[in-house]
Motif scaffolding. Structure first.
Motif, PDB file in Angstrom:
ATOM      1  N   THR A 435       0.867  -1.172   0.000  1.00 23.99           N
ATOM      2  CA  THR A 435       0.000   0.000   0.000  1.00 23.99           C
ATOM      3  C   THR A 435       0.906   1.225   0.000  1.00 23.99           C
ATOM      4  O   THR A 435       1.708   1.415   0.914  1.00 23.99           O
ATOM      5  N   LEU A 436       0.807   2.028  -1.053  1.00 22.69           N
ATOM      6  CA  LEU A 436       1.654   3.222  -1.160  1.00 22.69           C
ATOM      7  C   LEU A 436       0.898   4.408  -0.587  1.00 22.69           C
ATOM      8  O   LEU A 436      -0.094   4.856  -1.151  1.00 22.69           O
ATOM      9  N   VAL A 437       1.360   4.885   0.549  1.00 25.59           N
ATOM     10  CA  VAL A 437       0.619   5.902   1.300  1.00 25.59           C
ATOM     11  C   VAL A 437       1.177   7.288   1.030  1.00 25.59           C
ATOM     12  O   VAL A 437       2.291   7.459   0.526  1.00 25.59           O
ATOM     13  N   GLU A 438       0.392   8.300   1.386  1.00 24.92           N
ATOM     14  CA  GLU A 438       0.751   9.691   1.138  1.00 24.92           C
ATOM     15  C   GLU A 438       1.325  10.398   2.359  1.00 24.92           C
ATOM     16  O   GLU A 438       1.815  11.527   2.250  1.00 24.92           O
ATOM     17  N   SER A 439       1.263   9.766   3.524  1.00 25.03           N
ATOM     18  CA  SER A 439       1.808  10.386   4.727  1.00 25.03           C
ATOM     19  C   SER A 439       2.226   9.306   5.716  1.00 25.03           C
ATOM     20  O   SER A 439       1.774   8.151   5.636  1.00 25.03           O
ATOM     21  N   LEU A 440       3.068   9.698   6.652  1.00 25.69           N
ATOM     22  CA  LEU A 440       3.534   8.748   7.668  1.00 25.69           C
ATOM     23  C   LEU A 440       2.410   8.311   8.595  1.00 25.69           C
ATOM     24  O   LEU A 440       2.476   7.228   9.198  1.00 25.69           O
ATOM     25  N   GLU A 441       1.378   9.133   8.713  1.00 24.04           N
ATOM     26  CA  GLU A 441       0.246   8.777   9.570  1.00 24.04           C
ATOM     27  C   GLU A 441      -0.551   7.606   8.992  1.00 24.04           C
ATOM     28  O   GLU A 441      -1.367   6.994   9.694  1.00 24.04           O
ATOM     29  N   ASP A 442      -0.305   7.281   7.710  1.00 27.12           N
ATOM     30  CA  ASP A 442      -1.091   6.233   7.049  1.00 27.12           C
ATOM     31  C   ASP A 442      -0.354   4.910   6.946  1.00 27.12           C
ATOM     32  O   ASP A 442      -0.706   4.053   6.123  1.00 27.12           O
ATOM     33  N   LEU A 443       0.681   4.705   7.758  1.00 29.28           N
ATOM     34  CA  LEU A 443       1.415   3.437   7.702  1.00 29.28           C
ATOM     35  C   LEU A 443       0.592   2.325   8.348  1.00 29.28           C
ATOM     36  O   LEU A 443       0.787   1.952   9.505  1.00 29.28           O
TER      37      LEU A 443
END
Length: 605
Positions: A435-443
């Protein structure tokens, strides 16, 4: 090499860097006894010296450049060594501005010698200083001089070197070009270490006294070393006396780059040491790599952070030998491959042995033991260190081939820069269930990737902020949610960049950024017994040493032997379960084998 060839060589050098040297105004050099240089005048000029000394002896109506009669060479006169080269330099354009003077040290009787000098200078009037030509050449007469009351009888371009501690308003200051004194009248310092404070104050007081009359000051017979050049520069000596103008200019011109005063401090975390070194099961392994980070880099950060670091709270440490399979000095690819696979390889190779055969790396191996794994870097993800933990390729700079290995790896997490390198790989990464996320909060999820920058991340001093700290904390939370043992590699890449560019500010700021992350990882290990933390480097960069500093003002001066990697051993610090197993001196490959020995002891495939 004859004189003509030597002069031609220096003139060609001046065409390249002489003008830049002349523009350096942070310091001024006095080229002492310049006529003894292999190439008089041009050596001093190429170094940007603002004061150039020639001793002259009157003999048979000529002013010979020599210290005593026995050393006179009939070809060496003030004209041949100085006045004619200056003339040629002006006509050829090599000398675009005269921002230097000649200090003419008369070794014979003053009045007779000056009478000949005045006659000589009639042929050079066009380039001499005057009220109508303020950018012209000045001559300052030293050695045997006329009486001070006669100074005013000489032309505008002629000034005098005043040599006395007794200074007052009644002196003919308008004709005094500088004040010079023997350094030995103030101090017996040999230029090593630091001047005795009482003597240093005497020197400083005299400099300040001369400056109160708005005149420059010089000391002859002074120590001629880096420590001395720096001391005199800091005290404000106007013309720093040296027999080595090029070396002095090179050193002083880099002081601003080599000296750094830290203003961004952080508090340290004090470890609990509850299970530090204990023979308890190892559940998690966090390997932290400061790229290029040697003992001098660590020491510099320590002194710049009020004499304390998170790293230096640790008790268990060793030394790692870093040589590559094919070279005494490793690069990051071979160095990181040794940590990732336990095998030495050739420089530039990632995850392959010297013959090109693929080597299993820690994420691949530990997957069969039920481990999750991840990598974090301040570099691009195709950089040599992070790539060593997922790629298998003989050339570290072939980014397209390297990027293709990421989707095939056993990694569960990646965080770093260089998204543009993976444009062709996005589909493969998603097909590999990243899953390629847009922010560190979405890990969140089973496998996650975060590209922190399209290309390279900025350095700390360029505004990167606390990216590495936030990334590491986010990764630790990610692995906690997975509730499985994990391996995490965290790289601080730009300590190495600071070493390559010989930038003290970059080395210190990047190391301090790394140390903040080290503190949080140690805290995590205290809160999660069974976590083994290892902090090391792939190699040292820059051949760095620390000649001077000041802990009270958080200032350090670094010196550099190289702008590349070196073969110096690097430290390894360990904390947590079995941390004592990492004491001693050993090859970089042993870090891998020590990790695997512990994990095989406590985990089953």
């Amino acid at each position: 090499m004859n004189k003509i060839l030597i002069n031609s060589f220096f003139i060609s050098l001046i065409a390249v860097f002489g003008a830049a040297a002349q523009e350096q105004k942070d310091f001024s050099l006095h080229s002492h006894n310049d006529y003894l240089q292999t190439v008089p005048f041009w050596t001093a000029f190429s170094a940007g010296a603002n004061s150039i000394e020639v001793d002259v002896i009157l003999k048979e109506g000529r002013l010979m450049a020599a210290h005593e009669a026995a050393s006179i060479n009939s070809d060496q006169t003030i004209e041949s060594l100085y006045l004619d080269p200056i003339t040629k330099g002006i006509k050829s354009g090599l000398i675009s501005k005269i921002d230097f003077h000649l200090l003419v040290d008369l070794k014979t009787e003053a009045y007779a010698s000056l009478e000949v000098l005045l006659e000589i200078m009639k042929d050079y009037e066009y380039m001499l200083y005057s009220s109508g030509n303020p950018g012209g050449l000045k001559l300052i007469i030293s050695g045997n001089r006329p009486n001070p009351e006669d100074y005013s009888k000489y032309p505008e371009w002629m000034f005098f070197d005043y040599q006395s501690k007794e200074l007052g308003k009644g002196l003919p200051w308008e004709k005094i070009g500088m004040v010079s004194m023997s350094f030995r009248q103030f101090s017996v310092w040999n230029g090593k270490g630091r001047m005795v404070e009482e003597q240093r104050k005497a020197v400083q007081d005299f400099i300040d006294l001369v400056h109160s009359f708005d005149k420059p000051v010089r000391f002859w017979g002074s120590p001629d070393s880096k420590s001395a050049w720096k001391a005199f520069y800091e005290m404000g000596e106007d013309y720093i006396n040296t027999d080595h103008p090029i070396a002095a200019a090179e050193y002083l011109s880099k002081l601003g780059q080599n000296v750094y005063q830290n203003t961004n401090f952080h508090e340290v975390y004090y470890p609990k040491f509850d299970v530090d070194g204990a023979a308890t099961p190892v559940k998690n392994v966090i390997l932290m790599i400061g790229d290029g980070n040697g003992l001098a880099q660590i020491s510099a950060a320590l002194f710049a952070n009020d004499n304390q670091l998170n790293l230096t709270q640790l008790k268990n440490m060793g030394m790692v030998k870093t040589q590559a399979a094919d070279d005494f000095t490793t690069d990051s690819a071979a160095g990181a491959t040794a940590y990732a696979t336990g095998e030495k390889t050739n420089n530039r190779a990632l995850g392959v042995d010297p013959s090109g055969k693929e080597l299993a790396n820690l994420p691949d191996i530990l997957d069969s033991y039920g481990f999750s794994s991840g990598i974090i870097t301040t570099d691009q993800l195709t950089g040599a260190t992070p790539a060593s933990f997922y790629a298998h390729y003989p050339e570290r700079d072939d980014s397209d081939h390297i990027a293709a290995y990421l989707s095939k790896s056993k990694l569960d997490l990646f965080v770093g820069g260089g998204k543009s390198r993976f444009e062709k790989e996005m589909v493969n990464l998603r097909n590999a269930e990243f899953t390629l996320v847009e922010s560190l909060e979405d890990l969140k999820g089973e496998r996650v990737g975060y590209f922190a920058a399209e290309y390279s991340l900025p350095k700390v001093l360029d505004g990167r902020g606390d990216y590495l700290l936030k990334s590491t904390n986010a990764a630790l939370k990610f692995f906690e949610k997975k509730k499985s043992p994990f391996f995490l590699m965290v790289e601080a890449a730009n300590i190495d960049s600071g070493g390559h560019s010989n930038s003290t500010s970059m080395i210190v700021s990047e190391m301090l950024d790394f140390d903040q992350v080290i503190g949080e990882v140690i805290r995590f290990a205290d809160e999660n017994p069974g976590t083994l933390v290892l902090i090391t480097a792939d190699h040292e960069t820059g051949g760095v040493s620390i000649p001077q500093g000041d802990i009270a003002s958080q200032t350090v001066e670094l010196a550099y032997h190289s702008d590349d990697h070196t073969g110096i051993m690097v430290p390894i610090f360990a904390y947590g379960a079995h941390s004592g197993d990492f004491r001693g001196v050993y090859e970089n490959t042993e870090v891998f084998h020590k990790i695997m020995k512990l994990l095989k002891e406590y985990h089953q495939k």
